[in-house]
Scaffold this motif. Structure first.
Motif, PDB file in Angstrom:
ATOM      1  N   PHE A  84      -4.866   0.270  -4.782  1.00 33.21           N
ATOM      2  CA  PHE A  84      -5.229   0.301  -3.359  1.00 33.21           C
ATOM      3  C   PHE A  84      -5.803   1.662  -2.946  1.00 33.21           C
TER       4      PHE A  84
ATOM      5  N   VAL B 178       0.848  -1.199   0.000  1.00 31.80           N
ATOM      6  CA  VAL B 178       0.000   0.000   0.000  1.00 31.80           C
ATOM      7  C   VAL B 178       0.884   1.251   0.000  1.00 31.80           C
TER       8      VAL B 178
ATOM      9  N   GLN C 162      -7.475   1.794   0.637  1.00 24.63           N
ATOM     10  CA  GLN C 162      -6.466   1.624   1.689  1.00 24.63           C
ATOM     11  C   GLN C 162      -5.549   2.835   1.778  1.00 24.63           C
ATOM     12  N   ARG C 163      -5.206   3.393   0.622  1.00 24.37           N
ATOM     13  CA  ARG C 163      -4.314   4.558   0.629  1.00 24.37           C
ATOM     14  C   ARG C 163      -5.015   5.786   1.194  1.00 24.37           C
TER      15      ARG C 163
ATOM     16  N   GLN D 210       1.346   4.227  -2.976  1.00 22.87           N
ATOM     17  CA  GLN D 210       1.269   5.670  -2.763  1.00 22.87           C
ATOM     18  C   GLN D 210       2.528   6.380  -3.248  1.00 22.87           C
TER      19      GLN D 210
END
Length: 432
Positions: A402, A380, A405-406, A384
């Protein structure tokens, strides 16, 4: 050899007189395929008839009397040696003529200050245009061209690429090493290696001497961008950034360097058109990202979820720079983005030297502390940071973004930075 050397100079002269009197051409043979074609005009041509690969061929071996009987016989012997070695004499002559023509053209271009065909510079410029510039970004290609022009062409540029041996290339690279540019020496070697490989494909050379220099150069001492990773020191840095007394736009650039995890170049080039403040998302176009040329053209954009703290910084910037293209314009003109030295200079003004903290170091700070303190999964974080990572399932790279999640991670990271800045008790978050 039986059946050859049938002619004599006396017989040749007699034949010329008879042909002149009769006014009709005649061919006389010396054996072994060597004949002399005598013309009424007084001209004579030596020809060699031979068989190669099951086919009958003819080869001109000169004119008489410029080429004497003894010379013609020697040329026949030379041709027979080639045939015995599996080489067609006609092909050999054609190759020799082409080589002489290339050598003459190379000399002519060299006199004019230009690289000749077959020279290292000629092949290198062909590689730059047809291969390198197509594969990499314009900036990358330009840096490669400058390295070759400065550190290779002056020494081996006019040399036939097929004649360059490893010691000669190494001597060229040693000059770069001597000025302390170890990494540049390795980059020049790598570029030269690609040129030689291209030359092998085009038939200009037979081998790549750069491959033999793998362990011949001084090793590059790997260095990392200086970054603060101790939570208490990060807290002090954040307080110093909030109290920065320089330009407010520069202060905002410092704050978003910590909050966005963007590369410095991506941050500087950020445009207001990329930002959706209501959705709290920044969309960086593919062509702006650090990618190869194909991914810049066809790859997906990089999506950056914005924490509420980042949105707050951008809202504060809008009255200052929102009327123009760039979020962080240059101080002197809104037509260009902020200088690459602006954030670094601001850090220096706050007392953080190159060995303490850099603009790129904000990414390393985040990468370390998010993994250690927030317990976020590495994939993750890498998503980013816009890193292409190997895929365990066998695909070349993992392109999973993701997003959800990010978004959680970026908000948790911003909240964690607030705690460090205010000096509150730091607690570890559960994995996002």
């Amino acid at each position: 050899m039986a059946g050859i050397e049938k002619l004599s100079d006396k017989a040749i002269q007699a034949t010329f007189k008879a042909v002149a009197a009769a006014g009709k051409a005649k061919t006389i043979g010396d054996g072994g395929g060597l004949v002399l074609e005598v013309q009424p005009s007084g001209a004579g041509w030596w020809r060699l008839r031979y068989s190669f690969g099951g086919k009958e061929n003819r080869l001109s071996v000169g004119t008489y009397p410029e080429v004497t009987l003894a010379n013609a016989r020697q040329r026949r012997r030379d041709a027979l040696v080639l045939i015995a070695a599996g080489t067609d004499p006609s092909d050999k002559r054609k190759a020799d003529k082409e080589a002489q023509a290339m050598k003459a053209e190379t000399a002519r271009l060299a006199d004019a200050g230009l690289p000749g065909p077959g020279t290292f510079e000629f092949v290198a410029r062909d590689w730059l245009k047809t291969v390198h510039e197509v594969k990499v970004s314009a900036g990358h290609a330009e840096r490669t061209r400058i390295r070759l022009e400065q550190d290779a062409f002056p020494w081996i540029g006019r040399r036939p690429i097929g004649e360059i041996e490893p010691p000669e290339l190494l001597q060229c690279l040693r000059r770069v090493e001597a000025r302390g540019a170890i990494e540049t020496a390795h980059r020049v070697k790598d570029a030269c290696g690609q040129v030689f490989r291209f030359g092998i494909a085009t038939g200009d050379c037979q081998r790549n001497p750069a491959a033999d220099l793998r362990d011949a150069l001084k090793p590059v001492q790997s260095t990392h961008h200086a970054a603060i990773t101790d939570p208490k020191q990060v807290g002090k840095l954040l307080r110093d950034m909030n109290e920065y007394e320089g330009q407010p736009v520069t202060r905002a650039a410092l704050q978003l360097s910590a909050l966005s995890l963007l590369r410095p170049g991506e941050l500087r080039h950020m445009e207001w058109a990329w930002i959706d403040l209501e959705a709290a998302v920044l969309t960086v176009p593919a062509e702006t990202m650090k990618r190869n040329k194909a991914d810049k053209a066809d790859g997906p954009p990089h999506i950056v979820p914005l924490a509420t703290q980042a949105v707050e910084v951008l809202n504060g910037l809008q009255p200052l720079t929102g009327h123009g293209r760039y979020v962080f314009p240059a101080l002197t003109t809104s037509q260009r983005c902020m200088s690459e030295n602006t954030v670094r200079s601001a850090l220096r003004r706050m007392g953080y030297g190159n060995d303490d903290m850099t603009a790129h170091g904000f990414r390393a700070t985040a990468r370390t502390l998010i993994a250690e303190r927030l317990n976020v999964r590495p994939e993750v974080i890498e998503a980013q940071l816009a890193h292409a990572v190997p895929d365990a399932l066998g695909r070349a790279y993992n392109r999973t973004q993701f997003i959800d999640q990010r978004r959680q991670m970026m908000q948790a990271w911003a909240d964690y930075l607030d705690q460090l800045r205010t000096g509150a008790k730091v607690i570890e978050f559960r994995a996002a």
